[in-house]
Design an enzyme around this catalytic site. Sequence first.
Site: not given
Length: 818
Positions: A506-508, A510-512, A625
């Site tokens: 689904l997406g990337q 800040g933490f994975g 974030d």
Amino acid sequence: MGFCHKENSSSMLQLFLLTCSCSCFLVGFCTAIDTISVNQSIQDHETLFSNKQKFKLGFFSPVDSSYRYVGVMYNLPVMTVIWVANRDTPLNDSNGKIEISGDGNLVVLDGKRELIWSSNISISVVSSSAQLLDTGNLVLRDNSNGRTLWESFEHASDSLVANMKLETNLNTNKRNILTSWRSPSDPAPGRFTCTIEPLEVPNSLVWNGSYLYWRSGPGDGHISSGLPYKKYMYKNGVEIVSDSPGNAYLTFTLLNSSIEIYYVLNSSGVLQEKVWSDEKGDWNVTRFSLETECDVYGKCGPFGSCNAKGKPICTCFPGFEPRNKEEWVAENWTSGCVRKTPLLCETNNSAKEDGFLKLKKVKLPHHLKWFRNLIDECRSQCLNNCSCIAYAYNSNGCMLWSESLIDVKLFSSGGADLYIRLANSELGNKKYQKTIIISTTVLSFLIILLCVYFMWRFSLKYKGKMDTRYPTEKILKDDVKFEELPLFKFEILSNATDNFNLINKLGQGGFGSVYKGKLLNGQEIAAKRLATSSNQGVEEFMNEVEVISKLQHRNLVRLLGCCVERDEKMLVYEYMPNGSLDAYLFDLHKKEILDWHQRVIIIEGICRGLLYLHRDSRLRIIHRDLKASNILLDEELNPKISDFGTARIFGGKEDQANTIRVVGTYGYMAPEYALQGRFSEKSDVYSFGVLLLEIVSGKKNTKFYDDEQGQSLIAYAWKLWNEENIVKLMDQVIYDPKMKAEVMRYAHVGLLCVQEMAKSRPNISTVLSMLSSEIVELPLPTQPAFLVSCSASETEPAKISASKCSINGITLSIVVGR
Ligand SMILES: *[C@@H]1O[C@H](CO)[C@@H](O)[C@H](O)[C@H]1NC(C)=O
Ligand SMILES: *[C@@H]1O[C@H](CO)[C@@H](O)[C@H](O)[C@H]1NC(C)=O
Ligand SMILES: *[C@@H]1O[C@H](CO)[C@@H](O)[C@H](O)[C@H]1NC(C)=O
Ligand SMILES: *[C@@H]1O[C@H](CO)[C@@H](O)[C@H](O)[C@H]1NC(C)=O
Ligand SMILES: *[C@@H]1O[C@H](CO)[C@@H](O)[C@H](O)[C@H]1NC(C)=O
Ligand SMILES: *[C@@H]1O[C@H](CO)[C@@H](O)[C@H](O)[C@H]1NC(C)=O
Ligand SMILES: *[C@@H]1O[C@H](CO)[C@@H](O)[C@H](O)[C@H]1NC(C)=O
Ligand SMILES: *[C@@H]1O[C@H](CO)[C@@H](O)[C@H](O)[C@H]1NC(C)=O
Ligand SMILES: *[C@@H]1O[C@H](CO)[C@@H](O)[C@H](O)[C@H]1NC(C)=O
Ligand SMILES: *[C@@H]1O[C@H](CO)[C@@H](O)[C@H](O)[C@H]1NC(C)=O
């Protein structure tokens, strides 16, 4: 082009001849051939087409019937009648005619020229004509001045098509309602009607005669929570609008003209949504109003709640018991439930105050009173008025109930929280039971936690010597139930996401990376696979997750559980079908769905979520974030902040701190955080400010270029501010001059949030007050901090390394290790 021709004719010659004869017949009237004029008629075998041939007007017989009716139909291979003229007076042969009568009315005559149906306008006009428009509206106009005398859209049959209004105006006594057919073969008015009720929160209702049969449920003033609609299909969703007291209408517009949608109240009283499917060559019923027995109005009687999956489906509210036990047992629920213990207000002899019990995820009861902007005082408002028996609130206002609570249904997801008033003694028992359940689960949880920890140590020790694929599998037996925070097996998550297939990504963040998945029970989840770099121990991690999972707020994405196995750490969240805000906001087509009203809801929602993180939760979480892609949207496009608390998991729990690990996103990071690693609530406020400006303008801060000078959105907003033209910031797609004042206020608040000095930025609770106009006089913003240019790559927004940026003209190098 439209023309009159025989319904079955297909050859071009025939068409030509017919068009010709038609034209000859209509000498002088041939410019508008979707029109019936004086001295012209349509016979049973003829059809009138709208200009673009989307709709047609003509005679038809319903299935299993030989009677002839005049109707407006979709021009599709499947007969789809949206309006019928002579519902009560069918023709029994094919000698009928449609004409304009001498007094200017549109009429249907039988073979003996007797009147079968008339548009029945009372004023007589010299000359009129009827035109079938491409919307499906049949309009009768006065030829002398073009005035509309009558239109089929204002005399609905059983169907609602785009741009049509279902309306009730109590002031003018004008009503436009849907009336079902008596049966699929008889268009005569049936027993079911669908009306719009201009209540405080307008509802759409389906009636069986004079009995209420179905209710859409209170929405937030614009939409209805009872009918779970898919907003993305339409320009403005299905909107119920109340523009003056006593008046409300329901309407919808098509966003994509190549998708055809309409609504019909069918002869069994079910409101259906139908979407045309080209592949199938037929209509698909995509949703309908009565999916379960629980959708029938008042199924469980007063103070009863309906759960379609329950056995039996009806239960009394906590603290209530069936009014008539025998009837109840015999599954006759109509008389409902009564209070076990009277309220303090009723008796006035108890020392203890009444309290409230929360019912989660419900369709809110009928007969409510609605107060805008009373959100924080909702509870006290209800408690202080003896006749108030329940309350609920959403981002738009507070709802109070004083009569009986009827038509409550439990949803498995979505819905609202209802707080019902109970005597204190009823609440006490519940609390006691709850603590026992909680303490036992916590205890078993701790034991399992210890086991997990030792197994993990064990597996570390033997790493390399043994191939321990799933070291914790033995402990995490399926029959162990974690009431508080479920632990998911790696294998289950791996299967659910098809082995973390890229298709499901689904997406990337800040933490994975985040993957969509579906558990075996059908529940959809979003699994976040944390970057493995964290050197936190399992126990520490679990503690942190456990604490964060307790943070619950309607504007935060809910954490469902986690997974710790091997080197893997994963967080499992509820899945948000509408994805993230950036996918709407920055998409040329989808951004229209977010009208100004919706954007206000989103901005306020984010603000409330952030306020909860900063102030109201015990943890004082700084998000670090905040950005459009971290705001997810639920079915009704309410915002939910995701990725909160992840910053905590990765260390840095202080309120204000310096950190060597700067995690954040270019364009949203406050200058003191990006440059010195100093973060505080105010750095979140900065990110919120950027987000606010983005939502108002529909433009990305980092992808924004004003003319040739590479300017950020903030710089552009600042420029407009100084030119006293800040209203120009508003997204052109949704521009509405009526909203000018509100837009200016929002942009103003946005600029206050992105000021260069952290201490001059308002804190988030002040921001909320400013947005809701509680604070009227806003201070003037000072110059914002904005990156004038930056060489950081934007392809990987979550990661910044050694980027050269200049802030307000001073060039700096940032080195950020991740
Ligand atoms: C309609 O027909 C009548 C008689 O046949 C004629 O007097 C009248 O002018 C016609 N009207 C128009 C608009 O052609
Ligand atoms: C058809 O309807 C007419 C009246 O519109 C009536 O006089 C006639 O008897 C009917 N015929 C049949 C076969 O029902
Ligand atoms: C036509 O309108 C009049 C009043 O304007 C009304 O009394 C009559 O019932 C109407 N007829 C039909 C068939 O709707
Ligand atoms: C509608 O109401 C009638 C009369 O009250 C009743 O007989 C019928 O069952 C109702 N229909 C439905 C679908 O509830
Ligand atoms: C409209 O729908 C069609 C068919 O579903 C699709 O191919 C097209 O991309 C859509 N257009 C827009 C602007 O969404
Ligand atoms: C009305 O709609 C419901 C739901 O789609 C369907 O089950 C039912 O068969 C329909 N009734 C008729 C008479 O078409
Ligand atoms: C209609 O339903 C069929 C399956 O019944 C499905 O394949 C198709 O995609 C649907 N079409 C639309 C436009 O919803
Ligand atoms: C259910 O109870 C109500 C009220 O007591 C009664 O009027 C009704 O007849 C009962 N219905 C059935 C199906 O027994
Ligand atoms: C309840 O009791 C208080 C005194 O304890 C009295 O002042 C008040 O009027 C009573 N209210 C009602 C509704 O009886
Ligand atoms: C208490 O609630 C009732 C019903 O909603 C309302 O009529 C009444 O004005 C309220 N009283 C006060 C003091 O707010």
